[in-house]
Design an enzyme around this catalytic site. Structure first.
Site, PDB file in Angstrom:
ATOM      1  N   ARG A  68      13.972  -2.996   7.450  1.00 60.73           N
ATOM      2  CA  ARG A  68      13.346  -2.344   8.611  1.00 60.73           C
ATOM      3  C   ARG A  68      13.369  -3.295   9.791  1.00 60.73           C
ATOM      4  NH1 ARG A  68       7.598   0.003   6.656  1.00 60.73           N
ATOM      5  NH2 ARG A  68       7.052  -0.821   8.691  1.00 60.73           N
TER       6      ARG A  68
ATOM      7  N   ARG B 184       2.871  -8.422  13.451  1.00 59.43           N
ATOM      8  CA  ARG B 184       2.162  -7.321  12.774  1.00 59.43           C
ATOM      9  C   ARG B 184       0.931  -7.831  12.032  1.00 59.43           C
ATOM     10  NH1 ARG B 184       6.522  -5.003   9.196  1.00 59.43           N
ATOM     11  NH2 ARG B 184       4.985  -3.474   8.521  1.00 59.43           N
TER      12      ARG B 184
ATOM     13  N   ARG C 155      -6.154   2.749  12.238  1.00 58.59           N
ATOM     14  CA  ARG C 155      -5.823   1.334  12.391  1.00 58.59           C
ATOM     15  C   ARG C 155      -6.644   0.679  13.490  1.00 58.59           C
ATOM     16  NH1 ARG C 155      -0.209   1.665  10.286  1.00 58.59           N
ATOM     17  NH2 ARG C 155       0.720  -0.386  10.177  1.00 58.59           N
TER      18      ARG C 155
ATOM     19  N   ARG D  71      11.623  -7.450   1.969  1.00 59.54           N
ATOM     20  CA  ARG D  71      11.529  -6.008   1.740  1.00 59.54           C
ATOM     21  C   ARG D  71      12.777  -5.284   2.245  1.00 59.54           C
ATOM     22  NH1 ARG D  71       6.258  -2.658   3.533  1.00 59.54           N
ATOM     23  NH2 ARG D  71       7.007  -2.883   5.653  1.00 59.54           N
TER      24      ARG D  71
ATOM     25  N   LYS E 295       0.817  -1.215   0.000  1.00 58.15           N
ATOM     26  CA  LYS E 295       0.000   0.000   0.000  1.00 58.15           C
ATOM     27  C   LYS E 295       0.855   1.272   0.000  1.00 58.15           C
ATOM     28  CE  LYS E 295      -1.001  -0.323   4.900  1.00 58.15           C
ATOM     29  NZ  LYS E 295       0.069   0.555   5.408  1.00 58.15           N
TER      30      LYS E 295
HETATM   31  P1  AMP Z   1       3.543   1.087   8.835  1.00 61.47           P
HETATM   32  O1  AMP Z   1       4.721   1.663   8.139  1.00 61.47           O
HETATM   33  O2  AMP Z   1       2.249   1.755   8.444  1.00 61.47           O
HETATM   34  O3  AMP Z   1       3.480  -0.421   8.721  1.00 61.47           O
HETATM   35  O4  AMP Z   1       3.715   1.421  10.405  1.00 61.47           O
HETATM   36  C1  AMP Z   1       4.835   0.944  11.136  1.00 61.47           C
HETATM   37  C2  AMP Z   1       4.513   0.908  12.625  1.00 61.47           C
HETATM   38  O5  AMP Z   1       4.188   2.241  13.080  1.00 61.47           O
HETATM   39  C3  AMP Z   1       3.314   0.069  13.019  1.00 61.47           C
HETATM   40  O6  AMP Z   1       3.637  -1.318  13.149  1.00 61.47           O
HETATM   41  C4  AMP Z   1       2.947   0.709  14.369  1.00 61.47           C
HETATM   42  O7  AMP Z   1       3.839   0.327  15.394  1.00 61.47           O
HETATM   43  C5  AMP Z   1       3.176   2.188  14.084  1.00 61.47           C
HETATM   44  N1  AMP Z   1       1.956   2.839  13.541  1.00 61.47           N
HETATM   45  C6  AMP Z   1       1.801   3.401  12.299  1.00 61.47           C
HETATM   46  N2  AMP Z   1       0.568   3.884  12.153  1.00 61.47           N
HETATM   47  C7  AMP Z   1      -0.100   3.631  13.299  1.00 61.47           C
HETATM   48  C8  AMP Z   1      -1.423   3.859  13.748  1.00 61.47           C
HETATM   49  N3  AMP Z   1      -2.346   4.456  12.977  1.00 61.47           N
HETATM   50  N4  AMP Z   1      -1.759   3.459  15.009  1.00 61.47           N
HETATM   51  C9  AMP Z   1      -0.861   2.859  15.808  1.00 61.47           C
HETATM   52  N5  AMP Z   1       0.407   2.577  15.441  1.00 61.47           N
HETATM   53  C10 AMP Z   1       0.798   2.961  14.198  1.00 61.47           C
END
Ligand code: AMP
Length: 213
Positions: free
Chosen positions: A160, A171, A88, A127, A13
């Site tokens: 990452r 996750r 989320r 990734r 995404k």
């Molecule tokens: P992402 O890059 O969107 O996969 O986000 C990486 C990490 O950031 C997630 O696994 C969460 O720990 C944190 N994170 C990002 N967006 C949110 C959100 N809306 N609510 C809570 N944690 C978030």
């Protein structure tokens, strides 16, 4: 246009959001990117969220809601945006509704990026990302020309911390428990549209742009 992009971790995404927003000239607001920037800068916020992010859990609703509320009130967000990685949880979705009621208007469309579970683990564990510019790679399918070096900016290409296989499973569990229920929340409003992203991301981007134009 106010857009959300949804999908499990590893659905692609982020890549789709980047290209769609650049085609539509909208700000791409990724809460994951905002939090990673905070961690990299060593700010107070970054120190607070580093361990939670690395564990694969979600940071607190209050913290992320404040962050997004501030971001969408910025002048460049007045004409719309695409939110990537937010909401989320149900409280986050409700807080977004409340913030938009204050600003006037609502969400125009929710883009749901679908890929089968089996593909997700492959994609995430391979990734790689440039630490400097954020360009995405895959260790097997699209590695940089020189291992560990970004083709675009020469920055360091890394995995990452939360893409390790153990954290990936955590996750995915977090997504299924807390985020997947939001699909129904938006589906019942008739604003959610699904796009299969099993093939090339460029095809998916073209389909999303066509659906929004
Ligand atoms: P992402 O890059 O969107 O996969 O986000 C990486 C990490 O950031 C997630 O696994 C969460 O720990 C944190 N994170 C990002 N967006 C949110 C959100 N809306 N609510 C809570 N944690 C978030």
């Amino acid at each position: 246009m106010r857009l959300l992009i949804f999908g499990p971790p590893g659905a692609g995404k982020g890549t789709v959001a980047q290209d769609v927003t650049s085609a539509l000239s909208l700000p791409h607001i990724s809460t994951g990117d905002m939090l990673r920037a905070a961690v990299a800068s060593g700010s107070e916020l970054g120190q607070k969220v580093k361990a939670v992010m690395e564990s694969g859990a979600l940071v607190s609703d209050d913290l992320i809601i404040d962050l997004v509320r501030d971001r969408i009130a910025q002048p460049d967000a007045a004409g719309g945006w695409m939110l990537d990685g937010f909401p989320r949880t149900l409280p986050q979705a409700q807080a977004l509704d409340a913030a938009l009621t204050e600003l006037g208007g609502g969400i125009d469309k929710v883009i749901m990026i679908d890929v089968p579970d089996a593909l997700i683990v492959d994609r995430l564990s391979g990734r790689r990302v440039c630490k400097a510019c954020g360009a995405g790679y895959h260790a097997t399918f699209s590695p940089p020309s020189t291992e560990g070096v970004c083709d675009k900016c020469g920055g360091e290409v890394i995995q990452r911390a939360d893409d390790s296989s153990e954290t990936v499973l955590k996750r995915l569990g977090t997504y299924a428990d807390q985020t997947a229920p939001l699909i129904r929340f938006y589906e019942s409003r008739g604003i959610l549209e699904r796009f299969d992203n099993t093939g090339s991301a460029q095809d998916t981007v073209a389909k999303v742009v066509a659906a929004l134009s």
